[in-house]
Write a protein that holds these residues in place. Sequence first.
Motif, PDB file in Angstrom:
ATOM      1  N   GLN A  27      33.925 -62.951 -26.735  1.00 23.48           N
ATOM      2  CA  GLN A  27      34.847 -61.387 -27.542  1.00 23.48           C
ATOM      3  C   GLN A  27      35.127 -62.295 -28.844  1.00 23.48           C
ATOM      4  O   GLN A  27      35.538 -61.712 -29.517  1.00 23.48           O
ATOM      5  CB  GLN A  27      35.940 -61.246 -27.048  1.00 23.48           C
ATOM      6  N   SER A  88      34.773 -57.435 -34.099  1.00 22.62           N
ATOM      7  CA  SER A  88      34.307 -57.625 -33.128  1.00 22.62           C
ATOM      8  C   SER A  88      33.216 -58.909 -34.805  1.00 22.62           C
ATOM      9  O   SER A  88      33.277 -59.994 -33.613  1.00 22.62           O
ATOM     10  CB  SER A  88      33.766 -57.054 -32.166  1.00 22.62           C
ATOM     11  N   SER A 286      32.927 -54.438 -22.976  1.00 23.99           N
ATOM     12  CA  SER A 286      34.042 -54.961 -23.681  1.00 23.99           C
ATOM     13  C   SER A 286      33.190 -54.591 -25.374  1.00 23.99           C
ATOM     14  O   SER A 286      31.885 -55.280 -26.212  1.00 23.99           O
ATOM     15  CB  SER A 286      34.301 -55.928 -23.528  1.00 23.99           C
TER      16      SER A 286
END
Length: 343
Positions: A27, A88, A286
């Motif tokens: 992540q 992200s 995610s």
Amino acid sequence: MEEDLKSKRNNPNPDGADWKAIVAKYQKPSTWRALWQIIDTLVPIAGLWYLMYLCLPVSYWLLLPLAALMGGLLVRVFIIFHDCGHGSFFKSRAANDAVGFIAGILTFTPYYHWRWEHAIHHSAAGDLDRRGVGDVWTLTVEEYLKASRWKKFAYRLARNPVILFVLAPIFLFVIKQRFPSAQSNPRERHSVYAMNAAILGMVIGLGYVFGWKAYLLIQLVALSVAGSAGVWLFYVQHQFEDVYWERGENWDYTAAALQGSSFYKLPKVLQWFSGNIGFHHIHHLSSRIPNYHLEKCHKADPLFQRVKPITFLSSFKSLTFRLWDEKGRRLVGYGHLKNLRKH
């Protein structure tokens, strides 16, 4: 068999693997990876615009393949836009918002408004009781049978491949996204107006440089290719035979991600153009994983690799799926209705 399927759906992580700990490793955005992705996407687009400018005096026919190639690159721009919307792509929120807005100009998509709608999609994907925002219109068999003649006609029209993948994308990107949703808040509405102004500036500038006829031809071809490819990718990601759909009280986040989002295994060149979004099961687990880490995460644990891949050729089977059969727990075609009448 039916009991095994039910057990699989109710316990999507049978080995007890801590998928949250696994995905957490991927992540973290990489500034250099993000910058390089911007360079290897936007530089070719700029080069194509220049080539098309040089081709103008020669023949309009030379513009068409270059514009189509630019459409493929716009799909990759949209993935950058998409990652920025999820926060992200970069570590910096300001960088995500700035790059997302610029990418939105190129893809004719209002950044904050799209981000708001897409967040709803992620929170409700696979939930039969929360359909209707950011997804492909899908009726259950029972809903279709109870629908009026007009609604059935509209549904069949909306699910027609020509409408869905040729006409709808142009309508979506050129017209629909110029207007905010009635449910949107002031920031989302203002983002639509700001994007419209920015797009108008780009259109006027490029129209002046290329001439209106040439520019509109280039933009229409590029948006048509990008829009059709984008809608197709989104369709395949959530419209396949064994896809996960559940009523609200039985809906499970992990199952919706691993069983309700496809692993679209594309040839490497198409994987590059589509920004790895074929690893959609990982993305729905995610959304904080940037696209350039999705493949690594997929390969990190057998849990993810158990997701059955859909290949490029087998994905065309999804065109035959039209309705969700709640009893059979699968997507079916209109031919399924004939079988019901026989019984």
